[in-house]
Write a protein that holds these residues in place. Structure first.
Motif, PDB file in Angstrom:
ATOM      1  N   THR A  57       0.835  -1.200   0.000  1.00 15.40           N
ATOM      2  CA  THR A  57       0.000   0.000   0.000  1.00 15.40           C
ATOM      3  C   THR A  57       0.875   1.257   0.000  1.00 15.40           C
ATOM      4  OG1 THR A  57      -0.177  -0.149   2.419  1.00 15.40           O
ATOM      5  CG2 THR A  57      -1.976  -1.069   1.134  1.00 15.40           C
ATOM      6  N   ALA A  58       1.958   1.231   0.772  1.00 15.10           N
ATOM      7  CA  ALA A  58       2.865   2.384   0.793  1.00 15.10           C
ATOM      8  C   ALA A  58       3.558   2.552  -0.553  1.00 15.10           C
ATOM      9  CB  ALA A  58       3.893   2.225   1.905  1.00 15.10           C
ATOM     10  N   ALA A  59       3.936   1.428  -1.188  1.00 16.93           N
ATOM     11  CA  ALA A  59       4.580   1.493  -2.501  1.00 16.93           C
ATOM     12  C   ALA A  59       3.629   2.077  -3.544  1.00 16.93           C
ATOM     13  CB  ALA A  59       5.043   0.104  -2.932  1.00 16.93           C
ATOM     14  N   ALA A  60       2.358   1.676  -3.485  1.00 16.39           N
ATOM     15  CA  ALA A  60       1.364   2.224  -4.412  1.00 16.39           C
ATOM     16  C   ALA A  60       1.202   3.727  -4.199  1.00 16.39           C
ATOM     17  CB  ALA A  60       0.027   1.513  -4.219  1.00 16.39           C
ATOM     18  N   THR A  61       1.261   4.157  -2.948  1.00 16.56           N
ATOM     19  CA  THR A  61       1.156   5.588  -2.642  1.00 16.56           C
ATOM     20  C   THR A  61       2.328   6.360  -3.240  1.00 16.56           C
ATOM     21  OG1 THR A  61       0.027   5.062  -0.573  1.00 16.56           O
ATOM     22  CG2 THR A  61       0.934   7.262  -0.783  1.00 16.56           C
ATOM     23  N   VAL A  62       3.533   5.809  -3.117  1.00 20.28           N
ATOM     24  CA  VAL A  62       4.713   6.462  -3.697  1.00 20.28           C
ATOM     25  C   VAL A  62       4.614   6.476  -5.224  1.00 20.28           C
ATOM     26  CG1 VAL A  62       7.226   6.331  -3.947  1.00 20.28           C
ATOM     27  CG2 VAL A  62       6.168   5.881  -1.725  1.00 20.28           C
ATOM     28  N   GLY A  63       4.100   5.390  -5.793  1.00 18.77           N
ATOM     29  CA  GLY A  63       3.906   5.356  -7.241  1.00 18.77           C
ATOM     30  C   GLY A  63       2.966   6.454  -7.712  1.00 18.77           C
ATOM     31  N   LEU A  64       1.897   6.680  -6.962  1.00 16.82           N
ATOM     32  CA  LEU A  64       0.979   7.771  -7.296  1.00 16.82           C
ATOM     33  C   LEU A  64       1.667   9.126  -7.160  1.00 16.82           C
ATOM     34  CD1 LEU A  64      -2.463   6.700  -5.809  1.00 16.82           C
ATOM     35  CD2 LEU A  64      -2.031   7.463  -8.139  1.00 16.82           C
ATOM     36  N   ALA A  65       2.525   9.253  -6.134  1.00 17.49           N
ATOM     37  CA  ALA A  65       3.269  10.497  -5.959  1.00 17.49           C
ATOM     38  C   ALA A  65       4.128  10.790  -7.191  1.00 17.49           C
ATOM     39  CB  ALA A  65       4.147  10.409  -4.710  1.00 17.49           C
ATOM     40  N   LEU A  66       4.727   9.744  -7.753  1.00 16.18           N
ATOM     41  CA  LEU A  66       5.513   9.904  -8.978  1.00 16.18           C
ATOM     42  C   LEU A  66       4.645  10.382 -10.139  1.00 16.18           C
ATOM     43  CD1 LEU A  66       7.971   6.858  -9.274  1.00 16.18           C
ATOM     44  CD2 LEU A  66       8.545   9.282  -9.293  1.00 16.18           C
ATOM     45  N   LEU A  67       3.497   9.744 -10.311  1.00 17.77           N
ATOM     46  CA  LEU A  67       2.616  10.073 -11.436  1.00 17.77           C
ATOM     47  C   LEU A  67       2.118  11.513 -11.369  1.00 17.77           C
ATOM     48  CD1 LEU A  67       0.500   6.805 -11.857  1.00 17.77           C
ATOM     49  CD2 LEU A  67       2.215   7.723 -13.429  1.00 17.77           C
ATOM     50  N   VAL A  68       1.704  11.940 -10.173  1.00 16.62           N
ATOM     51  CA  VAL A  68       1.189  13.307 -10.071  1.00 16.62           C
ATOM     52  C   VAL A  68       2.300  14.329 -10.285  1.00 16.62           C
ATOM     53  CG1 VAL A  68      -0.760  12.675  -8.588  1.00 16.62           C
ATOM     54  CG2 VAL A  68       1.396  13.343  -7.544  1.00 16.62           C
ATOM     55  N   ALA A  69       3.528  14.004  -9.831  1.00 11.40           N
ATOM     56  CA  ALA A  69       4.638  14.934 -10.024  1.00 11.40           C
ATOM     57  C   ALA A  69       4.996  15.073 -11.499  1.00 11.40           C
ATOM     58  CB  ALA A  69       5.861  14.474  -9.229  1.00 11.40           C
ATOM     59  N   LEU A  70       4.873  13.980 -12.257  1.00 13.33           N
ATOM     60  CA  LEU A  70       5.285  13.981 -13.666  1.00 13.33           C
ATOM     61  C   LEU A  70       4.180  14.447 -14.617  1.00 13.33           C
ATOM     62  CD1 LEU A  70       7.251  10.607 -13.676  1.00 13.33           C
ATOM     63  CD2 LEU A  70       8.237  12.911 -13.817  1.00 13.33           C
ATOM     64  N   THR A  71       2.939  14.449 -14.171  1.00 10.81           N
ATOM     65  CA  THR A  71       1.826  14.837 -15.062  1.00 10.81           C
ATOM     66  C   THR A  71       1.034  16.024 -14.525  1.00 10.81           C
ATOM     67  OG1 THR A  71       0.366  13.203 -14.007  1.00 10.81           O
ATOM     68  CG2 THR A  71       1.580  12.491 -15.964  1.00 10.81           C
ATOM     69  N   LEU A  72       0.576  15.931 -13.274  1.00  3.90           N
ATOM     70  CA  LEU A  72      -0.260  16.999 -12.728  1.00  3.90           C
ATOM     71  C   LEU A  72       0.538  18.282 -12.519  1.00  3.90           C
ATOM     72  CD1 LEU A  72      -2.987  17.907 -11.676  1.00  3.90           C
ATOM     73  CD2 LEU A  72      -2.394  16.958  -9.440  1.00  3.90           C
ATOM     74  N   LEU A  73       1.793  18.156 -12.060  1.00  5.57           N
ATOM     75  CA  LEU A  73       2.601  19.362 -11.847  1.00  5.57           C
ATOM     76  C   LEU A  73       2.797  20.156 -13.137  1.00  5.57           C
ATOM     77  CD1 LEU A  73       4.303  21.138  -9.961  1.00  5.57           C
ATOM     78  CD2 LEU A  73       6.265  19.695 -10.543  1.00  5.57           C
ATOM     79  N   PRO A  74       3.219  19.532 -14.265  1.00  8.27           N
ATOM     80  CA  PRO A  74       3.317  20.310 -15.510  1.00  8.27           C
ATOM     81  C   PRO A  74       1.982  20.938 -15.921  1.00  8.27           C
ATOM     82  CG  PRO A  74       4.486  18.232 -15.733  1.00  8.27           C
ATOM     83  CD  PRO A  74       3.739  18.156 -14.445  1.00  8.27           C
ATOM     84  N   ALA A  75       0.871  20.225 -15.660  1.00  9.01           N
ATOM     85  CA  ALA A  75      -0.437  20.786 -15.988  1.00  9.01           C
ATOM     86  C   ALA A  75      -0.722  22.027 -15.148  1.00  9.01           C
ATOM     87  CB  ALA A  75      -1.522  19.736 -15.768  1.00  9.01           C
TER      88      ALA A  75
END
Length: 728
Positions: free
Chosen positions: A303-321
């Motif tokens: 569950t913690a690994a999935a949370t970190v994976g989501l953190a990666l995705l939002v940093a790479l996609t949502l932040l540029p948006a």
């Protein structure tokens, strides 16, 4: 990889509203599904294959009522007699109210069961539920416990609750405290409220989705309550840090003259590559928790690994948006006093890195490299010394604040019955076909040293349940010795009585869990070290850098665990933190090793990738250690302060287990970032010189170059810019 990240960020920037809408839809869907699932985490921790868990399985099959989760209700009048007519009447009415609660299958009467203290000031009742999992007891049932006690309280009787299920005080919103500190650090780092707020926005998206996912999963499988806290800590801190690293590089790119779109796209391709490797290192370490073969740790890690994976995705996609939404405002600076230095720091990073405070610090470290290395290593070794005295266990009610009802109940029981009544052992005797045989078993158990009393609680379906009261409390090492003694004597008892016994109950379960985790620790540590070596060898394509990083990780983790033992086990911080000295949480070393490995790899990659970038360009190893550390110092400092503040905010929690986790993580992060990565690493690399980058020729052919510094991308973009200028 850097090319793909560049393109992903550019696409997210150009399709910013679609990207933002997509993440909002995911959040709404996750919240709706979580609300419909009705999932709940549990505080009960068990490990299949242990004797205590076997005892639970036998009880489920032969005597289901005895396998249910329980609440112990303590009735007290320390200035009078709890058995007086008025008190007894009030208690009896409360017992009837408790029986009427949903899911309650039995409530013991202390006056008929003989559960009254010798001084007649305290009486104990037990509420048993129709489910063995404490997390399956509904909130409405738990909320009804206190109102049910009103009749006894009106009669002048003090009523307290403990056990696996009891009404707990509302937790402080510690995450909000951590996020406020994070916002302050971000605003000071970027010199802008708009820029400082963007990493927090991405973090909220990631954590909300993750927590809703945990809630959904808990409807189908048991998830420990600590999993939510660990995932929240990591989700917030990693999401903010990853966005911080990318946005910091983007602002440096903007200061160099690039447009917002190009600045954030280049940042994703360069710093984003390091972020991906850092995130993967954390995820690999967390998934590695499954190698210990303990289900609740496996679930916690995944569950913690999935949370970190989501953190990666939002940093790479949502932040540029978000950068696309705010446009050039995300690269402006405030004129307020105290925020103006951020502009100078960003411009210096782009044009004149020698003027950076981090560069001046790195220069001092390199000049005094031998002294820094020796003092740093010796200092961390001293802090780690208490680690050798670590006593693993599962802290109980005795470690909670004195205002907590379970702690009050624990103290009342210990004072009037004896400490052992808080850690009663449930012995399940199999192959018992008559009451007299059960009494023989109880008599044999009563003769074991360390047993205060042993009484037959039930005989049915070929089994007998015997309650054994130790002379010591549940967290006392002598109680663990007693459990092992009884188990060692099981063959003798079987020969004398014909009954085969299993030692169970919550106390025995905690002892089994701690023993299993202690045995698994060396295996997990070896796994983490191997994973660290492989990942960092691939990242930097050299052998000595990974070895240096692993030694630094071990120093950081050892110092964090040593500080935890001194503060929580020895009680050095009991008055400051509102805790009582108790055992070290049995699964803390495993999760700390996993997370410290990941986070230390984060900072190692961020610092050393900058050093390698300068070394590749100049060939001067000592100057590269200064320049690389100097340019990464500001962002690593901000990231560490943010992460540590989020971890430290959990010290406001009521649960001593969560406090110890937050404290250990915060200390580990601060030590690893400031002592190891920003002091010992540049000192050692300056001493080693170019040798630190040595690798055999065959090594270069076998190990591919992931280009985590984004050098090839920079070359391509520079060539593209040159062609465009020529065309113009």
């Amino acid at each position: 990889m850097s090319r793909y990240l560049y393109r992903l960020a550019r696409w997210s920037y150009r399709h910013r509203w679609a990207t933002l809408a997509g993440w909002i839809v995911i959040v709404v869907a996750a919240v709706a599904l979580a609300g419909a699932s009705g999932g709940k985490t549990t505080d009960a921790i068990s490990i299949p294959g242990t004797e205590a868990q076997h005892a639970v399985s036998v009880l489920k099959a032969k005597l289901p009522a005895a396998s249910g989760a329980t609440t112990q209700v303590v009735f007290a009048d320390e200035d009078g007699n709890v058995t007086s007519a008025a008190h007894k009447a009030g208690v009896e009415k409360t017992l009837k109210e408790l029986k009427a609660l949903p899911q309650v299958v039995a409530v013991s009467d202390p006056f008929t069961a003989g559960s009254v203290s010798p001084d007649k000031q305290v009486a104990l009742a037990t509420v048993t539920y129709n489910t063995p999992a404490a997390g399956n007891v509904k909130d409405a049932t738990v909320d009804g416990l206190k109102p049910a006690a009103s009749d006894a309280r009106h009669a002048g009787v003090q009523v307290e609750f403990s056990g696996a299920v009891y009404p707990q005080a509302a937790e402080v919103n510690s995450e909000a405290v951590g996020m406020m500190v994070a916002l302050i650090v971000l605003v000071l780092t970027f010199g802008s409220l708009v820029a400082g707020g963007m990493p927090l926005v991405t973090a909220v998206f990631g954590v909300v989705i993750s927590m809703m996912g945990v809630t959904i999963l808990s409807a189908f499988t048991d998830i420990a309550s600590a999993s939510t806290s660990v995932a929240t800590m990591l989700g917030l801190s990693c999401a903010i840090d990853y966005a911080l690293f990318i946005l910091s590089r983007a602002r440096t790119n903007a200061a160099a003259g690039h447009s917002p779109e190009e600045a954030v796209s280049r940042a994703a391709g360069t710093a984003g590559s390091s972020v991906v490797f850092a995130g993967l290192s954390v995820m690999i370490a967390l998934c590695g928790m499954s190698v210990v073969g303990i289900p609740f740790l496996t679930v916690m890690g995944l569950t913690a690994a999935a949370t970190v994976g989501l953190a990666l995705l939002v940093a790479l996609t949502l932040l540029p948006a978000l950068v696309g939404v705010v446009g050039s405002r995300g690269f402006r600076y405030s004129r307020l006093p105290g925020l103006r230095r951020a502009r100078a720091a960003t411009e210096n990073a782009a044009r004149d890195p020698e003027k950076l405070a981090g560069t001046r610090w790195a220069s001092w470290v390199v000049r005094n490299r031998v002294k820094v290395l020796v003092l740093g290593v010796v200092g961390l070794a001293v802090i780690a010394l208490p680690f050798s005295k670590m006593d693993l266990g599962l802290p109980g009610a005795n470690a909670r604040p004195t205002s907590d009802t379970s702690r009050v109940a624990y103290d009342l029981t210990s004072d009037h019955f004896g400490a052992g009544y808080n850690g009663t052992l449930t012995v399940v005797a199999q192959d018992v076909d008559r009451p007299a045989q059960a009494q023989q078993v109880a008599a044999a158990l009563g003769k074991v040293d360390g047993v205060v009393s042993s009484n037959v609680a039930a005989v049915t379906n070929g089994i007998a349940v015997v309650s054994v009261v130790p002379s010591t409390g549940p967290n006392d090492p002598k109680t663990a010795d007693l459990v092992h003694t009884i188990r060692d004597d099981s063959s003798r008892i079987a020969a004398d009585t014909g009954a085969h016994i299993l030692v169970g109950g919550q106390t025995a379960t905690d002892i089994d869990v701690s023993a299993k985790l202690s045995d698994a620790l060396p295996v997990f540590l070896a796994t983490v070290v191997v994973l660290a070596f492989l990942l960092l060898t691939f990242a930097f394509r050299t052998i000595l850098v990974p070895l240096k990083s692993i030694l630094g990780f071990l120093l950081s983790a050892g110092a964090a665990l040593g500080a935890q033992v001194a503060v929580f086990q020895w009680g050095w911080g009991q008055h400051l933190l509102g805790i009582a000295p108790t055992q070290t949480l049995s699964f803390l070393p495993v999760i700390l090793l996993a997370i410290m490995f990941g986070l230390s790899s984060d900072y190692e990659i961020f610092v050393v990738s900058r050093i390698k970038e300068h070394y590749t360009r100049t060939g001067d190893a000592r100057a590269a250690a200064v320049q690389g550390t100097g340019q990464s110092a500001r962002v690593v400092t901000s990231a560490a302060l943010i992460m540590a503040s989020i971890f430290a905010s959990f010290l406001f929690a009521n649960d001593p287990m969560i406090k110890s986790i937050g404290f250990s993580f915060a200390v580990g992060v601060l030590i690893d970032a400031f002592v190891v990565r920003l002091a010992l690493v540049p000192a050692l690399m300056a001493i080693a010189g170019s040798k630190i980058w040595y690798h055999p020729r065959w090594f270069a052919r076998v190990v591919p170059d992931p280009d985590i510094e984004g050098e090839r991308l920079e070359e391509e973009l520079t060539a593209r810019d040159a062609r465009e200028l020529t065309t113009v």
